[in-house]
Design an enzyme around this catalytic site. Structure first.
Site, mmCIF file in Angstrom:
data_model
loop_
_atom_site.group_PDB
_atom_site.id
_atom_site.type_symbol
_atom_site.label_atom_id
_atom_site.label_comp_id
_atom_site.label_asym_id
_atom_site.label_seq_id
_atom_site.Cartn_x
_atom_site.Cartn_y
_atom_site.Cartn_z
ATOM 1 N N TRP A 53 -9.434 5.577 -5.965
ATOM 2 C CA TRP A 53 -8.859 5.294 -4.646
ATOM 3 C C TRP A 53 -9.497 6.229 -3.644
ATOM 4 C CZ3 TRP A 53 -3.332 6.807 -2.742
ATOM 5 C CH2 TRP A 53 -3.024 6.078 -1.582
ATOM 6 N N GLY B 133 -7.647 -5.107 -6.903
ATOM 7 C CA GLY B 133 -6.988 -6.064 -7.792
ATOM 8 C C GLY B 133 -6.792 -7.389 -7.074
ATOM 9 N N TYR C 138 0.842 -1.171 0.000
ATOM 10 C CA TYR C 138 0.000 0.000 0.000
ATOM 11 C C TYR C 138 0.890 1.237 0.000
ATOM 12 C CZ TYR C 138 -4.915 0.969 0.283
ATOM 13 O OH TYR C 138 -6.201 1.290 -0.045
ATOM 14 N N ASN D 235 -19.900 -9.456 -4.164
ATOM 15 C CA ASN D 235 -20.262 -9.732 -2.775
ATOM 16 C C ASN D 235 -19.253 -9.155 -1.776
ATOM 17 O OD1 ASN D 235 -18.468 -11.589 -3.856
ATOM 18 N ND2 ASN D 235 -18.961 -13.141 -2.322
ATOM 19 N N SER D 236 -18.327 -8.343 -2.281
ATOM 20 C CA SER D 236 -17.422 -7.626 -1.375
ATOM 21 C C SER D 236 -18.207 -6.534 -0.641
ATOM 22 C CB SER D 236 -16.291 -6.986 -2.181
ATOM 23 O OG SER D 236 -16.805 -5.949 -3.001
ATOM 24 N N ARG E 74 -17.696 -15.293 -7.684
ATOM 25 C CA ARG E 74 -16.962 -16.518 -8.012
ATOM 26 C C ARG E 74 -17.861 -17.752 -7.897
ATOM 27 N NH1 ARG E 74 -11.961 -15.314 -4.138
ATOM 28 N NH2 ARG E 74 -13.681 -14.283 -3.072
#
Lengths: 263, 263
Positions: free
Chosen positions: A250, A226, A34, A133-134, A156
């Site tokens: 961001w 990502g 980060y 689903n995040s 997924r």
């Protein structure tokens, strides 16, 4: 700009002391991937909510009892108590649920800005996203649904796909699908929704191909994560012939560049 | 819009007859990888210059003796003679050199628009490009040099690299380098030029990484070709943390959307 007095060292009492931080974080931060690297030793934690216990006598922007969240990405919310400059926090409206308060700064705000800043979305329009689903993905579904915007949500493959489908549809998702389902039944899955005006990518790699295949020409794919650890991959034809715009988002930069009232 | 009369069938003489097309083309078109697909049977050839031999009696925009180039991507310039609607061509200024005339529509125009449409380039600024010895790349070097804009030009490794370097520097290139040279001596190669405001990509694949590594944050990489036959690859961090914009450019679309005076 708000003038909030000087640092804690100048005051007999704490400038601002808060407690009870709830925690949410991106693990990538702790793998040194980060770009925000606090001076060590440091306390981890991007998000959380605190309650103000005491303030210095020149502090006017917060008062004891206020629920506050961090104004910066480096405050470190994995702690029970914090002494900091009062400009480092902002007060939330009274009655804000704690769980919402503790997570609003990153995921929900990201979802809001993704839907707000790149394409002009009108009721009936459509957005496609992966990692649906995040935390941010679920917020995208809810905010879009509240605006009458359709969402095509890619998740997924998993054994309990129907449970997840029901859950996300309960949040307002128009379509919940996997990449393999979409490959096999594209025509029937996509038949009742318009082509998406916006694609939201938090996976990267070849998952971008799936988003870009559906996206309207001249529209935007925004990358805000990502999770595949692969680069963003874009067919040359999407850029040259379809005039797709590829952008990034961001939340920390938005806070830094835009939220000037907190400085 | 210019009204140019009706089709050839209505006229006793040819509406517009031109000859001596010189040829330049992109081979991808003939591998059916191009989205413009003329009705078959068709004549190939994107570019070329012709001389008008005869015109129909209602034609006013061209006259015999005019040097003309195609207004459309599907005219087919690999031919000695052509009968077409006069709106399909446009006249060049007298004295335009034939070689320039025959190639101005694609490569030189692409270079001009790449430098014009994406970032505000001022004298002293810098552009980085791969495929720098291509037709468009050489035009980028010359147009940039005429404006006092520096160019960092990436070409492939080759035995005669010094010859190519001299040739491109003769056109006005600030720096001519290969990817491997840049990897090994980045600091010394880049020390006298500012970080690029614009990256021009005609290769795609991992070559994009080389461009993006040098590009200023918040600036643009424009893809106008994909000679590697790989997708455009962009580190997620370039989009999220550096706010790089990834765009595409297609000269045919510009002609289609912008050059309305030819219709």
């Amino acid at each position: 700009m708000i003038s909030v007095g000087t640092h804690i060292e100048s005051f007999p009492n704490a400038n601002c002391l808060s407690r009870n931080f709830l925690i949410h974080h991106s693990s990538n931060r702790y793998k040194c991937q980060y770009p925000i690297k606090p001076t060590l030793p440091a306390v981890g934690g991007f998000e959380g909510v605190g309650e103000v216990l005491e303030v210095g006598h020149r502090v006017t922007n917060v008062k004891p009892g206020d629920k506050v969240i961090s104004n910066t990405a480096t405050l470190g919310s994995w702690r029970t108590h914090l002494v900091c400059n009062s400009s480092a926090v902002r007060t939330l409206p009274e009655g804000t649920p704690l769980l919402f308060a503790a997570t609003v700064r990153v995921n929900m705000s990201t979802a809001y800005r993704l839907l707000q800043d790149f394409e002009d979305l009108q009721p009936g329009d459509c957005v496609i996203q992966n990692a649906a689903n995040s935390g941010a993905g679920q917020a995208v579904i809810q905010i879009a649904a509240a605006r009458g915007v359709n969402t095509i949500n890619i998740v997924r493959d998993r054994p309990d796909i129907e449970d997840l489908r029901s859950y996300l549809q309960g949040l307002g998702a128009t379509i919940v699908t996997t990449e393999s389902e979409l490959r096999q039944n594209e025509k029937s899955i996509m038949q009742d929704v318009p082509k998406p005006k916006l694609a939201l990518n938090a996976v990267s790699g070849k998952s971008c191909f799936v988003l870009l295949k559906q996206l309207q020409p001249k529209r935007t794919m925004v990358t805000y994560g990502g999770m595949s650890r692969q680069p963003v991959m874009v067919p040359t034809s999407s850029l040259i012939f379809s005039d797709i715009k590829v952008r990034g988002y961001w939340m920390s930069r938005w806070h830094e560049e835009t939220a000037t009232d907190s400085k």
